[in-house]
Motif scaffolding. Structure first.
Motif, PDB file in Angstrom:
ATOM      1  N   ALA A  28       0.814  -1.204   0.000  1.00 49.56           N
ATOM      2  CA  ALA A  28       0.000   0.000   0.000  1.00 49.56           C
ATOM      3  C   ALA A  28       0.857   1.267   0.000  1.00 49.56           C
ATOM      4  O   ALA A  28       0.462   2.298  -0.528  1.00 49.56           O
ATOM      5  CB  ALA A  28      -0.924  -0.006   1.214  1.00 49.56           C
ATOM      6  N   ASP A  29       2.034   1.182   0.579  1.00 50.93           N
ATOM      7  CA  ASP A  29       2.922   2.343   0.678  1.00 50.93           C
ATOM      8  C   ASP A  29       4.050   2.293  -0.341  1.00 50.93           C
ATOM      9  O   ASP A  29       5.011   3.053  -0.250  1.00 50.93           O
ATOM     10  CB  ASP A  29       3.530   2.407   2.089  1.00 50.93           C
ATOM     11  CG  ASP A  29       2.452   2.631   3.142  1.00 50.93           C
ATOM     12  OD1 ASP A  29       1.451   3.274   2.800  1.00 50.93           O
ATOM     13  OD2 ASP A  29       2.622   2.161   4.271  1.00 50.93           O
ATOM     14  N   TRP A  30       3.960   1.416  -1.305  1.00 55.87           N
ATOM     15  CA  TRP A  30       5.012   1.230  -2.291  1.00 55.87           C
ATOM     16  C   TRP A  30       4.716   2.120  -3.496  1.00 55.87           C
ATOM     17  O   TRP A  30       3.711   1.955  -4.181  1.00 55.87           O
ATOM     18  CB  TRP A  30       5.034  -0.244  -2.705  1.00 55.87           C
ATOM     19  CG  TRP A  30       6.162  -0.637  -3.596  1.00 55.87           C
ATOM     20  CD1 TRP A  30       7.256   0.085  -3.918  1.00 55.87           C
ATOM     21  CD2 TRP A  30       6.294  -1.883  -4.272  1.00 55.87           C
ATOM     22  NE1 TRP A  30       8.081  -0.621  -4.749  1.00 55.87           N
ATOM     23  CE2 TRP A  30       7.507  -1.843  -4.989  1.00 55.87           C
ATOM     24  CE3 TRP A  30       5.515  -3.030  -4.341  1.00 55.87           C
ATOM     25  CZ2 TRP A  30       7.955  -2.902  -5.768  1.00 55.87           C
ATOM     26  CZ3 TRP A  30       5.971  -4.084  -5.105  1.00 55.87           C
ATOM     27  CH2 TRP A  30       7.170  -4.018  -5.813  1.00 55.87           C
ATOM     28  N   HIS A  31       5.603   3.065  -3.758  1.00 54.08           N
ATOM     29  CA  HIS A  31       5.442   3.977  -4.890  1.00 54.08           C
ATOM     30  C   HIS A  31       6.345   3.504  -6.034  1.00 54.08           C
ATOM     31  O   HIS A  31       7.551   3.329  -5.850  1.00 54.08           O
ATOM     32  CB  HIS A  31       5.826   5.403  -4.492  1.00 54.08           C
ATOM     33  CG  HIS A  31       5.041   5.940  -3.352  1.00 54.08           C
ATOM     34  ND1 HIS A  31       3.784   6.489  -3.492  1.00 54.08           N
ATOM     35  CD2 HIS A  31       5.325   6.003  -2.023  1.00 54.08           C
ATOM     36  CE1 HIS A  31       3.337   6.877  -2.313  1.00 54.08           C
ATOM     37  NE2 HIS A  31       4.249   6.595  -1.399  1.00 54.08           N
ATOM     38  N   VAL A  32       5.763   3.282  -7.197  1.00 55.94           N
ATOM     39  CA  VAL A  32       6.503   2.873  -8.386  1.00 55.94           C
ATOM     40  C   VAL A  32       6.151   3.847  -9.511  1.00 55.94           C
ATOM     41  O   VAL A  32       4.964   4.075  -9.772  1.00 55.94           O
ATOM     42  CB  VAL A  32       6.157   1.429  -8.802  1.00 55.94           C
ATOM     43  CG1 VAL A  32       6.955   1.031 -10.040  1.00 55.94           C
ATOM     44  CG2 VAL A  32       6.429   0.458  -7.657  1.00 55.94           C
ATOM     45  N   PRO A  47       8.780  10.414  -4.469  1.00 52.36           N
ATOM     46  CA  PRO A  47       8.151   9.713  -5.595  1.00 52.36           C
ATOM     47  C   PRO A  47       7.409  10.672  -6.517  1.00 52.36           C
ATOM     48  O   PRO A  47       7.021  11.774  -6.122  1.00 52.36           O
ATOM     49  CB  PRO A  47       7.187   8.742  -4.907  1.00 52.36           C
ATOM     50  CG  PRO A  47       6.914   9.358  -3.565  1.00 52.36           C
ATOM     51  CD  PRO A  47       8.176  10.060  -3.175  1.00 52.36           C
ATOM     52  N   ALA A  48       7.226  10.232  -7.747  1.00 52.31           N
ATOM     53  CA  ALA A  48       6.480  11.000  -8.744  1.00 52.31           C
ATOM     54  C   ALA A  48       5.334  10.151  -9.255  1.00 52.31           C
ATOM     55  O   ALA A  48       5.165   8.985  -8.870  1.00 52.31           O
ATOM     56  CB  ALA A  48       7.403  11.413  -9.882  1.00 52.31           C
ATOM     57  N   ASP A  49       4.528  10.730 -10.122  1.00 53.36           N
ATOM     58  CA  ASP A  49       3.380  10.014 -10.682  1.00 53.36           C
ATOM     59  C   ASP A  49       3.717   9.459 -12.057  1.00 53.36           C
ATOM     60  O   ASP A  49       4.638   9.910 -12.729  1.00 53.36           O
ATOM     61  CB  ASP A  49       2.186  10.967 -10.805  1.00 53.36           C
ATOM     62  CG  ASP A  49       1.714  11.466  -9.446  1.00 53.36           C
ATOM     63  OD1 ASP A  49       1.769  10.672  -8.489  1.00 53.36           O
ATOM     64  OD2 ASP A  49       1.311  12.645  -9.357  1.00 53.36           O
ATOM     65  N   LEU A  69      11.506   3.316  -7.506  1.00 56.88           N
ATOM     66  CA  LEU A  69      10.742   2.739  -6.407  1.00 56.88           C
ATOM     67  C   LEU A  69      11.074   3.462  -5.099  1.00 56.88           C
ATOM     68  O   LEU A  69      12.229   3.840  -4.859  1.00 56.88           O
ATOM     69  CB  LEU A  69      11.068   1.253  -6.227  1.00 56.88           C
ATOM     70  CG  LEU A  69      11.002   0.349  -7.454  1.00 56.88           C
ATOM     71  CD1 LEU A  69      12.400   0.158  -8.034  1.00 56.88           C
ATOM     72  CD2 LEU A  69      10.416  -0.994  -7.085  1.00 56.88           C
ATOM     73  N   ARG A  70      10.054   3.597  -4.275  1.00 56.17           N
ATOM     74  CA  ARG A  70      10.241   4.148  -2.929  1.00 56.17           C
ATOM     75  C   ARG A  70       9.122   3.613  -2.042  1.00 56.17           C
ATOM     76  O   ARG A  70       7.984   3.451  -2.508  1.00 56.17           O
ATOM     77  CB  ARG A  70      10.222   5.677  -2.956  1.00 56.17           C
ATOM     78  CG  ARG A  70      10.658   6.336  -1.645  1.00 56.17           C
ATOM     79  CD  ARG A  70      10.672   7.849  -1.780  1.00 56.17           C
ATOM     80  NE  ARG A  70      11.091   8.499  -0.548  1.00 56.17           N
ATOM     81  CZ  ARG A  70      12.337   8.819  -0.243  1.00 56.17           C
ATOM     82  NH1 ARG A  70      13.314   8.561  -1.113  1.00 56.17           N
ATOM     83  NH2 ARG A  70      12.642   9.406   0.901  1.00 56.17           N
ATOM     84  N   ASP A 150      16.745  -5.800  -1.569  1.00 48.28           N
ATOM     85  CA  ASP A 150      15.810  -5.335  -0.548  1.00 48.28           C
ATOM     86  C   ASP A 150      15.742  -3.815  -0.590  1.00 48.28           C
ATOM     87  O   ASP A 150      16.763  -3.128  -0.454  1.00 48.28           O
ATOM     88  CB  ASP A 150      16.243  -5.795   0.849  1.00 48.28           C
ATOM     89  CG  ASP A 150      16.208  -7.312   0.990  1.00 48.28           C
ATOM     90  OD1 ASP A 150      15.467  -7.963   0.223  1.00 48.28           O
ATOM     91  OD2 ASP A 150      16.923  -7.851   1.862  1.00 48.28           O
ATOM     92  N   LEU A 151      14.543  -3.289  -0.786  1.00 49.06           N
ATOM     93  CA  LEU A 151      14.336  -1.842  -0.839  1.00 49.06           C
ATOM     94  C   LEU A 151      14.169  -1.301   0.575  1.00 49.06           C
ATOM     95  O   LEU A 151      13.201  -1.634   1.253  1.00 49.06           O
ATOM     96  CB  LEU A 151      13.095  -1.535  -1.680  1.00 49.06           C
ATOM     97  CG  LEU A 151      12.695  -0.063  -1.788  1.00 49.06           C
ATOM     98  CD1 LEU A 151      13.731   0.720  -2.586  1.00 49.06           C
ATOM     99  CD2 LEU A 151      11.311   0.074  -2.430  1.00 49.06           C
ATOM    100  N   PRO A 152      15.113  -0.487   1.036  1.00 50.01           N
ATOM    101  CA  PRO A 152      14.967   0.073   2.381  1.00 50.01           C
ATOM    102  C   PRO A 152      13.824   1.086   2.443  1.00 50.01           C
ATOM    103  O   PRO A 152      13.384   1.619   1.422  1.00 50.01           O
ATOM    104  CB  PRO A 152      16.318   0.755   2.638  1.00 50.01           C
ATOM    105  CG  PRO A 152      17.245   0.208   1.600  1.00 50.01           C
ATOM    106  CD  PRO A 152      16.383  -0.103   0.415  1.00 50.01           C
ATOM    107  N   ALA A 153      13.362   1.352   3.625  1.00 48.27           N
ATOM    108  CA  ALA A 153      12.309   2.342   3.799  1.00 48.27           C
ATOM    109  C   ALA A 153      12.825   3.740   3.495  1.00 48.27           C
ATOM    110  O   ALA A 153      13.984   4.079   3.814  1.00 48.27           O
ATOM    111  CB  ALA A 153      11.770   2.287   5.235  1.00 48.27           C
ATOM    112  N   ASN A 154      11.994   4.539   2.851  1.00 49.91           N
ATOM    113  CA  ASN A 154      12.249   5.965   2.620  1.00 49.91           C
ATOM    114  C   ASN A 154      13.530   6.228   1.834  1.00 49.91           C
ATOM    115  O   ASN A 154      14.245   7.208   2.085  1.00 49.91           O
ATOM    116  CB  ASN A 154      12.276   6.712   3.954  1.00 49.91           C
ATOM    117  CG  ASN A 154      10.961   6.584   4.710  1.00 49.91           C
ATOM    118  OD1 ASN A 154       9.889   6.770   4.146  1.00 49.91           O
ATOM    119  ND2 ASN A 154      11.053   6.223   5.981  1.00 49.91           N
ATOM    120  N   GLU A 155      13.802   5.346   0.875  1.00 51.42           N
ATOM    121  CA  GLU A 155      14.915   5.554  -0.053  1.00 51.42           C
ATOM    122  C   GLU A 155      14.430   5.286  -1.480  1.00 51.42           C
ATOM    123  O   GLU A 155      13.705   4.324  -1.726  1.00 51.42           O
ATOM    124  CB  GLU A 155      16.085   4.613   0.253  1.00 51.42           C
ATOM    125  CG  GLU A 155      16.786   4.901   1.548  1.00 51.42           C
ATOM    126  CD  GLU A 155      18.008   4.001   1.750  1.00 51.42           C
ATOM    127  OE1 GLU A 155      18.613   4.083   2.833  1.00 51.42           O
ATOM    128  OE2 GLU A 155      18.354   3.228   0.829  1.00 51.42           O
TER     129      GLU A 155
END
Length: 583
Positions: A28-32, A47-49, A69-70, A150-155
C-alpha cells in the motif's frame, strides 16, 4: 494472566497471516513510477506520478527508460520482469533482448569544483546488469547483485531498461507490460505498461559522429588489485577486451583496435607496409564494431626529426595510404593525435614543425591537435611570438568553453575539421561531465556540435580513470586537480572525471559495466544521427531551427530534458513523416 496454547499448524497459519498482512502494508505504501527523460534520480528524491512508458525510436536504435521505487516500509526481494512488446502483424520485440540493470548509487559528500547546485546525496552511476552482456547467462558469484534486492524504507532506488529496435522491425506501435515484483509474488507485482513506436527509418550501422574516448585501461587496474590480494587478475584477457569493444560499439563509441594492427613494418629500400594479414584483421575489426575513425601511431615512434628525415616520414605515412586503399572504407578517418593542449612556446613550435611536415606529405593521415583555432590571450609568454598553428592542423579540438563559431567556420571553409571535448571545469560554465552535474549535460553537446558543423567528440582516460579510489563501487571515482584541497584530498575535486565505465568483477564477470552517463552519451550520438539524416535529406535549415531553440552556444542551453525528447520526435517526423494515430 491468560495462557494461550496453539498447535503447530495454528502457529504456522498465524505466521503466514502476519507476513501477508505486513506485505499488504508494504504494497500500500510502495510507490513505483517511470521516467523516460535524461535525468538521474537521487536516493532522497520523493516519488512522482506515472507508470506508463511511451517511447519512440528508429530501427537500429537503443532507447531506454527508468523504473523508480520508494516505500515507507522495507520491501523484500524486489525484482523486475521484462515482457514482450507486440507490434504490427503480431511481430514482437522479445523480452529476452531487453537489457535490464539496477542502478547502483554512490554517496557524494563533496561536490565537483564549481558545482554551485550540488547537494550531498546518493547518486546513481554504475549499472548492475541482470545477465552477462556476452553470454546472456544470469550473473552469479559477484559481491554485488542486481536482483533480488531489498528496498529500504524511505529511499528511492531504480532500474534501468535498454530496448533495441532491430533493423528488420516493422514500423508501428509495440505494446507490452513489465512487472516489478517483491516477496509474496502474485498480487504484489506492479504492472508497467510500455508502448514503443518504431519510426519508419533506420540509423546507419556506423555512426556519423566521430568519437575518440580511448580504450578502458583495465590491465593495470586488475594487476594492482591482484597484487594487493583484493581480487584475481582475469584469466582470459582476450575475452575481456572483446567485451569492452562490444560495449563501446553498442553505445556507438569507437572501439580501439590492438596497436599491432596499425603498426607499419619496415621493408627493404626504406619503405614501410602494413601487411595484408594486418589489413584483413583491421577490416574485420572496423566492420564488426562499426568504427569510423582510427588513431595511427605517432610518427615520432619512427622519425625523430620530421624535417631532417622527410623521406622516412613520407614512407611511413604512405603505409597508411596503402592500407586505406585495401580497406576500401571511404568514410573511415585516419588521424594522428599529434599534441594534447599545447600551452607553451615549445609546444607550439613542436606542432608547427611536425604538423606541417605531416600535412606536406598529403597522406590520408590527418593531424589532430587538442587546441582551438584561434590565439588565446592571457597565456604565459607572448602569443604574437608563438605565431599560430595554421597550416599544421587538420582536426582542431577545442574545449567546449574555447569553441568560437566564427574562427571555426574559417578553418572549416578551408577543408579542416572541428571536434570538441571537455575536461575538468575549465572556462565559463558549459555542460561539464561529472557525476553530480545534471545527466542532461552528457547529451546536449552533440546537439551543439551538429549546430556548428563539428565532426567529432573526444574524451580522455579511456573512460576508466579509477586510480584515486581503492574501490570505485564503494567510493565514486574522482580526479583531483591543482588548487585548494577538499576533504583532505590534495587538490580540487572532480567527481567521475575520466570515468564512464566501472570494473565488472564486482558484479560477477571480468570486463566493464556501463553507467547512466554512458547511456546519455549514447543517446546524444543517436540524436546527432537524426540531425545528420535530416541534413542529408536537404532539411538542414529546418533542423537548425529545432537545435537553436534548445541551444545557441556552449554557454546557453535549455535545461529541461523533456525539450530534447520533443525535439527528437520533431526530427523523426522530418525524416519519416507523421506517425499514424499520433500527433
Amino acid at each position: 494472566m491468560y495462557v494461550f496454547v496453539m498447535k503447530s499448524n495454528s502457529v504456522r497459519c498465524l505466521a503466514v497471516w502476519l507476513a501477508l498482512s505486513l506485505a499488504g502494508v508494504a504494497r500500500a505504501d510502495w510507490h513505483v513510477w517511470t521516467l523516460t527523460e535524461t535525468r538521474h534520480v537521487l536516493r532522497s528524491d520523493p516519488p512522482a506520478d506515472g507508470r506508463t512508458v511511451n517511447l519512440g525510436a528508429a530501427r537500429n536504435e537503443w532507447v531506454s527508460f527508468q523504473i523508480l521505487l520508494r516505500a515507507e516500509a522495507p520491501v523484500k526481494s524486489v525484482s523486475l520482469e521484462a515482457g514482450d512488446l507486440t507490434g504490427p502483424g503480431g511481430t514482437a520485440l522479445r523480452r529476452a533482448d531487453a537489457r535490464l540493470y539496477r542502478q547502483h548509487q554512490l554517496h557524494l559528500e563533496v561536490g565537483t569544483y564549481r558545482n554551485d547546485g550540488f547537494k550531498p546525496d546518493w547518486y546513481p552511476d554504475p549499472l548492475i546488469p541482470f545477465r552477462h552482456p556476452m553470454t546472456g547467462q544470469k550473473l552469479a558469484g559477484g559481491r554485488i547483485a542486481a536482483v533480488p534486492f531489498d528496498l529500504p524504507a524511505n529511499e528511492t532506488h531504480g532500474f534501468w531498461v535498454d530496448l533495441y529496435v532491430p533493423t528488420n522491425a516493422a514500423p508501428g506501435e509495440y505494446r507490452g507490460v513489465y512487472h516489478v515484483t517483491a516477496a509474496g509474488g502474485g498480487a504484489s507485482a506492479t504492472e508497467i505498461p510500455v508502448s514503443l513506436t518504431v519510426w519508419d527509418f533506420t540509423l546507419p550501422q556506423t555512426p556519423t559522429l566521430v568519437t575518440e574516448f580511448g580504450s578502458p585501461r583495465l590491465r593495470d587496474f586488475y594487476r594492482e588489485r591482484a597484487q594487493a590480494d583484493k581480487e584475481p587478475e582475469p584469466a582470459d584477457w582476450a575475452a575481456v577486451e572483446t567485451q569492452c569493444e562490444q560495449l563501446l560499439s553498442e553505445h556507438r563509441i569507437n572501439a580501439t583496435p590492438p596497436s599491432e594492427m596499425l603498426t607499419p613494418k619496415a621493408q627493404a629500400g626504406g619503405s614501410f607496409e602494413i601487411p595484408a594479414r594486418q589489413v584483413q584483421a583491421l577490416r574485420e575489426f572496423v566492420d564488426r564494431y562499426h568504427v569510423n575513425a582510427l588513431q595511427t601511431p605517432h610518427p615520432s615512434s619512427v622519425v625523430k626529426d620530421p624535417e631532417a628525415q622527410r623521406d622516412t616520414l613520407r614512407a611511413w605515412l604512405a603505409a597508411f595510404d596503402g592500407a586505406a586503399r585495401e580497406l576500401d572504407r571511404p568514410n573511415l578517418v585516419f588521424y594522428t593525435y599529434l599534441k594534447d593542449e599545447p600551452n607553451t612556446l615549445e609546444d607550439y613550435r613542436y606542432v608547427q614543425k611536425w604538423g606541417r611536415a605531416v600535412r606536406d606529405a598529403k597522406s590520408v593521415v590527418k593531424v589532430l591537435v587538442v587546441e582551438q583555432p584561434w590565439t588565446e590571450p592571457g597565456r604565459e609568454g607572448a602569443d604574437s611570438a608563438w605565431g599560430d598553428l595554421y597550416g599544421a592542423v587538420d582536426i582542431w579540438c577545442p574545449l567546449f568553453s574555447l569553441h568560437r563559431p566564427e574562427s571555426a567556420a574559417k578553418r572549416q571553409a578551408l577543408g579542416e575539421s572541428i571536434w570538441t571535448y571537455t575536461a575538468l571545469c575549465q572556462g565559463p560554465p558549459t555542460p561539464w561531465w561529472h557525476i553530480d552535474f545534471p545527466l542532461l549535460n552528457y547529451r546536449i553537446p552533440a546537439w551543439m556540435a551538429w549546430r556548428d558543423g563539428m565532426k567529432g567528440l573526444l574524451y580522455w582516460g579511456g573512460m576508466s580513470y579509477w586510480r584515486q579510489t581503492a574501490d570505485p563501487w564503494t567510493q565514486a571515482p574522482f580526479y583531483t586537480g591543482n588548487g585548494k584541497p577538499q576533504q583532505g584530498r590534495q587538490g580540487i575535486l572532480f567527481n567521475g572525471e575520466g570515468s564512464l565505465v566501472y570494473p565488472a568483477h564486482a558484479v560477477g564477470y571480468d570486463g566493464i559495466v556501463p553507467t547512466v552517463r554512458l547511456k546519455a552519451l549514447r543517446d546524444a550520438i543517436q540524436d546527432y544521427e537524426y540531425l545528420a539524416i535530416v541534413q542529408r535529406l536537404g532539411k538542414a535549415a529546418e533542423a537548425q531551427k529545432v537545435v537553436r531553440a534548445l541551444t545557441e552556444t556552449f554557454f546557453q542551453w535549455d535545461k529541461d530534458p523533456v525539450a530534447y525528447e520533443k525535439a527528437r520526435a520533431k526530427l523523426a517526423t522530418m525524416i519519416a513523416g507523421p506517425t499514424p494515430g499520433r500527433e
